[in-house]
Design a protein around this motif. Structure first.
Motif, PDB file in Angstrom:
ATOM      1  N   ARG A  16      18.664  22.950  42.006  1.00  0.00           N
ATOM      2  CA  ARG A  16      18.882  22.705  40.577  1.00  0.00           C
ATOM      3  C   ARG A  16      19.573  23.894  39.911  1.00  0.00           C
ATOM      4  O   ARG A  16      20.123  23.745  38.814  1.00  0.00           O
ATOM      5  CB  ARG A  16      17.551  22.418  39.876  1.00  0.00           C
ATOM      6  N   ASP A 126      18.633  18.160  34.410  1.00  0.00           N
ATOM      7  CA  ASP A 126      17.251  18.601  34.582  1.00  0.00           C
ATOM      8  C   ASP A 126      16.465  18.386  33.285  1.00  0.00           C
ATOM      9  O   ASP A 126      15.515  19.106  33.002  1.00  0.00           O
ATOM     10  CB  ASP A 126      17.212  20.073  35.001  1.00  0.00           C
ATOM     11  N   LEU A 161      16.764  13.912  36.316  1.00  0.00           N
ATOM     12  CA  LEU A 161      15.753  14.298  37.296  1.00  0.00           C
ATOM     13  C   LEU A 161      14.308  14.159  36.802  1.00  0.00           C
ATOM     14  O   LEU A 161      13.430  13.806  37.593  1.00  0.00           O
ATOM     15  CB  LEU A 161      16.018  15.727  37.781  1.00  0.00           C
ATOM     16  N   ASN A 184      15.223  17.600  42.977  1.00  0.00           N
ATOM     17  CA  ASN A 184      14.182  17.850  41.969  1.00  0.00           C
ATOM     18  C   ASN A 184      12.969  18.586  42.543  1.00  0.00           C
ATOM     19  O   ASN A 184      12.031  18.919  41.812  1.00  0.00           O
ATOM     20  CB  ASN A 184      13.723  16.502  41.381  1.00  0.00           C
TER      21      ASN A 184
END
Length: 286
Positions: A16, A126, A161, A184
């Protein structure tokens, strides 16, 4: 600092982090895992894909933007994949800009419009953006009254995510779900589970391990994490200040501290025209 919790306690980068994401999927030796990810998101079934120069020059300025992953498929489809950690107010407009610039850059002097190829932007977020339960939304150029697709050259995807766990049943058994669980993941256990029976994700996991052992990679990863943390803190503090003093006051303060227009717009939600007026007032001493 964001990283994957491992069984051994050894450091493992989180994909991420956009630096790690670029390092992982932008490696020419990993074109097969990039291909697998793209085919999990899109219905095209590409046979091959190559990364191209991610730099986009902005005409009549000295500025450029750098895409996370810019790729070209065997069928001539242009794809931008963005890993976005910070919750940006202008994410939709930013995606439209990236799409438009990639589309425009295909047309060289003397070429005709029919040579323009399908262009896709894929945003992996995210944070939650869309007001729907589904983790995957796709936008195209439709007539909303008659449901007519004008052209398939325009396509922008958002993959959120934070919605992965609530959508597991809906996406159960899909390669896309496995990839999103991998991206994730907070623990090595999640990565191992996501990679089970998935050779491309197993290779991505191994590549992450190798990348994480390199001291220079780790230094750059940690520097990027620090930057993202500082930027998130500034955005939060600016928003809190904005509730009390007003968005324009916050924008003036940010501009006076040397923050660029994009950051000020993302933080305050003000239009570029207002930012330009504030900059003029600052330069005149008003």
């Amino acid at each position: 600092m964001r990283s994957i919790t491992t069984y051994s306690g050894e450091f493992l980068m989180s994909p991420r982090n956009d630096f790690a994401f670029r390092l992982l999927f932008g490696d020419p030796n990993n074109s097969d895992i990039l291909l697998d990810l793209l085919n999990a998101v899109l219905p095209d079934h590409f046979q091959s894909v190559v990364c191209t120069d991610p730099h986009l020059l902005i005409p009549d300025t000295k500025k450029e933007c750098i895409l996370d992953i810019k790729a070209l498929s065997d069928s001539g489809v242009h794809v931008d994949i963005e890993m976005q950690v910070l919750d940006l107010k202008s994410m939709e407009k930013r995606s439209l800009f990236y799409w438009a610039k990639m589309y425009l850059d295909q047309l060289n002097r003397g070429h005709s419009y029919h040579e323009l190829k399908r262009t896709i932007v894929i945003n992996i977020l995210d944070y939650m953006l869309m007001p729907v339960e589904d983790l995957h939304t796709c936008f195209q150029a439709y007539d909303k009254t008659h449901d007519i697709l004008m052209s398939d050259v325009f396509e922008i995807h958002f993959l959120e995510l934070p919605k992965v766990h609530r959508c597991k049943v809906q996406y159960e058994g899909t390669v896309l779900l496995s990839w999103l669980i991998f991206l994730n993941a907070d623990t090595e256990e999640e990565i191992i589970m996501a990679s089970e029976g998935k050779p491309a994700i197993q290779k991505a996991y191994h590549s992450l391990q190798v990348m994480s052992l390199d001291e220079e990679n780790r230094r750059l990863y940690e520097a990027r994490e620090m930057f993202l943390h500082d930027q998130a803190t500034r955005m939060y503090e600016a928003k809190e200040e904005g509730l009390e003093k007003g968005k324009e006051t916050v924008a003036k303060n940010l501009l006076s501290k040397g923050m660029d227009d994009e950051f000020v717009i993302e933080t305050t939600g003000l239009d570029q025209s207002i930012i330009d007026k504030l900059k003029k007032s600052l330069s005149s001493g008003a």
